[in-house]
Design an enzyme around this catalytic site. Structure first.
Site, PDB file in Angstrom:
ATOM      1  N   LYS A 112       5.802  12.288   4.934  1.00  0.00           N
ATOM      2  CA  LYS A 112       5.496  11.590   6.311  1.00  0.00           C
ATOM      3  C   LYS A 112       5.514  12.382   7.527  1.00  0.00           C
ATOM      4  O   LYS A 112       4.809  12.262   8.444  1.00  0.00           O
ATOM      5  CB  LYS A 112       6.923  10.886   6.564  1.00  0.00           C
ATOM      6  CG  LYS A 112       7.513   9.575   5.595  1.00  0.00           C
ATOM      7  CD  LYS A 112       6.359   8.646   5.426  1.00  0.00           C
ATOM      8  CE  LYS A 112       7.062   7.364   4.971  1.00  0.00           C
ATOM      9  NZ  LYS A 112       7.223   7.756   3.408  1.00  0.00           N
TER      10      LYS A 112
HETATM   11  C1  LIG Z   1       7.272   6.697   2.096  1.00  0.00           C
HETATM   12  C2  LIG Z   1       7.585   7.344   0.950  1.00  0.00           C
HETATM   13  C3  LIG Z   1       6.756   6.925  -0.226  1.00  0.00           C
HETATM   14  C4  LIG Z   1       5.598   5.675  -0.239  1.00  0.00           C
HETATM   15  O1  LIG Z   1       4.741   5.912   0.432  1.00  0.00           O
HETATM   16  P1  LIG Z   1       3.958   4.872   1.093  1.00  0.00           P
HETATM   17  O2  LIG Z   1       2.976   5.140   2.016  1.00  0.00           O
HETATM   18  O3  LIG Z   1       4.876   3.805   1.793  1.00  0.00           O
HETATM   19  O4  LIG Z   1       3.222   3.993  -0.096  1.00  0.00           O
HETATM   20  C5  LIG Z   1       6.873   7.546  -1.485  1.00  0.00           C
HETATM   21  N1  LIG Z   1       7.740   8.722  -1.701  1.00  0.00           N
HETATM   22  C6  LIG Z   1       8.334   9.205  -0.562  1.00  0.00           C
HETATM   23  C7  LIG Z   1       9.632  10.252  -0.656  1.00  0.00           C
HETATM   24  C8  LIG Z   1       8.386   8.459   0.817  1.00  0.00           C
HETATM   25  O5  LIG Z   1       9.064   9.109   1.797  1.00  0.00           O
END
Ligand SMILES: *Cc1c(COP(=O)(O)O)cnc(C)c1O
Length: 462
Positions: A112
């Protein structure tokens, strides 16, 4: 470059407005009217460049001049300067035709950070131009919240409110949200699951009087700028393994469909992707939808990969919009049915398009633990539970093209699951030492729109 809503009736916006707005006013998500393509030569020229330069070349065509080239390069440089690996997104090899793209070297140890650090810089630059103040409200299954707080803490023109499901995030995730001491940070622990948190955030956006009153802005992956920032690492990894002269495949641990949708955009821009594989945990609505054509929630079950405990995948609406030929009207109908009866059937031709683009698989809790243990022994790689879901599903989809699995978080963010699988407790990296000594600051809130709105109004009144 214009951005249009997936529900067809919100005003068309430029890049800056689409970024500051988040959710469209008709309830839809903004998508670019036309996805710009890179030529084979342009893609080939990305090989060997620093991450920041790839980022500039991939994203620049989407800005429509909102930032000058020099300004945008400066923002990108600042966004990734705080990463703890000079490659930003290094790749390691797991098997002869299987690679792991490590996206967890940012400040909060999850992928993120790639989007949030950049959107933090971009929003700050945009606000500095207008002198405006905004209120960011976001929902999180754990990682978006910590990344958003890290990106916006202490900024003068921004308050950031993060709703997370009480008791359903890991201790590290919670502490990353509750220990920053800056007064513009508001961590809210809500009764309910992630889907409830996301629904209340959408309710706030759909209450225009409230939205305009507090100048609401969104940083969830409904925000196009976040998706865009994630397109970059598909190109970065793809060219490292021979694209555009060779096809590559990706497997993506998926929750809200933002990350994998970025892969789809990379493909639309010209990256030759053979397979784009959705990997889900036991909350497998996307896997079921692709296999059966029926998109239907059956309640979130808490898992050891909590960031994927989602049953209403917001960004899937963007894929549906393309699958239904870029028309808003059928999407409005589907979302109405979703609201009334918790699901809908995907039309045959739309399903055909989705199946041609995406493959999918699910990974149970036991399989997740077994995958973490097996890789610790056979490759030495310590996987976080989300990355393990990806690796397991990827192993079932490896074909001729090299498979790149996205490692979405650092194992130390989910030490309980890793310890359960391997007997080893991964330690936090040095830059996060002390996380467990700091005091926490958090407000318990009910799953109630009016109460949440009152709290946001009170804390932003000046
Ligand atoms: C947010 C997240 C996901 C999923 O990603 P999306 O974009 O919501 O599909 C997978 N793994 C981790 C560690 C995350 O923080």
């Amino acid at each position: 470059m214009n951005y249009i809503s997936t529900r067809g009736t919100a005003p068309m916006l430029g890049f800056g407005e689409a970024m500051m707005t988040g959710l469209a006013r008709d309830g839809g998500l903004y998508v670019p009217e036309i996805v710009p393509a890179l030529t084979t030569d342009e893609i080939a020229a990305l090989a060997g460049l620093p991450y920041e330069e790839v980022a500039f070349r991939v994203m620049q065509p989407y800005l429509g001049g909102f930032f000058s080239d020099t300004e945008f390069k400066g923002l990108i440089a600042k966004a990734y300067a705080g990463f703890h690996h000079t490659a930003r997104a290094p790749m390691v090899q797991l098997a002869s035709n299987h690679f792991l793209l490590e996206l967890f070297h940012g400040p909060t140890l999850a992928f993120k950070d790639f989007a949030m650090q950049l959107i933090g810089q971009m929003m700050q630059a945009a606000l500095a131009k207008t002198g405006e103040r905004i209120t960011i409200v976001g929902a999180t299954s754990g990682d978006t919240g910590s990344a958003a707080i890290e990106a916006f803490r202490g900024l003068a023109n921004v308050d950031v409110f993060i709703l997370f499901p009480q008791g359903r995030v890991s201790d590290v995730q919670r502490r990353q949200m509750t220990t920053p001491s800056e007064s513009n940070v508001h961590a809210l622990a809500m009764d309910g699951d992630f889907d409830d948190c996301q629904a209340r955030v959408k309710d706030m956006f759909n209450d225009f009087a409230f939205r305009d009153g507090v100048r609401l802005a969104g940083v969830n992956s409904i925000n196009w700028a976040r998706v865009l920032a994630q397109v970059v690492y598909y190109f970065y990894a793809g060219v490292a393994l021979g694209a555009p002269y060779r096809q590559v495949s990706f497997t993506v641990p998926t929750g809200n469909f933002g990350d994998i949708f970025a892969g789809y955009i990379a493909q639309c821009m010209g990256l030759p992707i053979e397979k784009l594989v959705i990997a889900t945990n036991q909350n497998d609505i996307l896997d079921r939808a692709l296999k059966t054509g029926e998109y239907r929630t059956n309640g979130v079950q808490a898992s050891i990969s909590p960031s994927m405990d989602i049953q209403v995948s917001s960004n899937f609406e963007r894929a549906l919009f393309d699958a239904y030929g870029g028309e808003g009207e059928p999407i409005v109908g589907l979302m109405e049915r979703m609201k009334q009866s918790g699901g809908f059937r995907i039309a045959d031709d739309a399903l055909e398009m989705l199946r041609a683009t995406f493959s999918s698989g699910r990974c149970s809790e036991e399989e997740t633990l077994a995958t973490i243990a097996r890789h610790r022994q056979t490759t030495g790689e310590v996987l976080c539970p989300h990355s393990a879901v990806g690796v397991k599903v990827a192993e079932e989809h490896i074909g001729d093209a090299p498979m790149i699995t996205l490692a979405t978080a650092h194992p130390a963010k989910f030490p309980d699951a890793v310890e359960k699988a391997t007997g080893l407790r991964p330690g936090l990296p040095p830059h996060m030492a002390g996380l467990f000594d700091k005091p926490e600051r958090v407000t318990r809130v009910p799953n109630d729109l009016a109460a949440l709105q009152a709290l946001v109004r009170e804390r932003t009144a000046r």
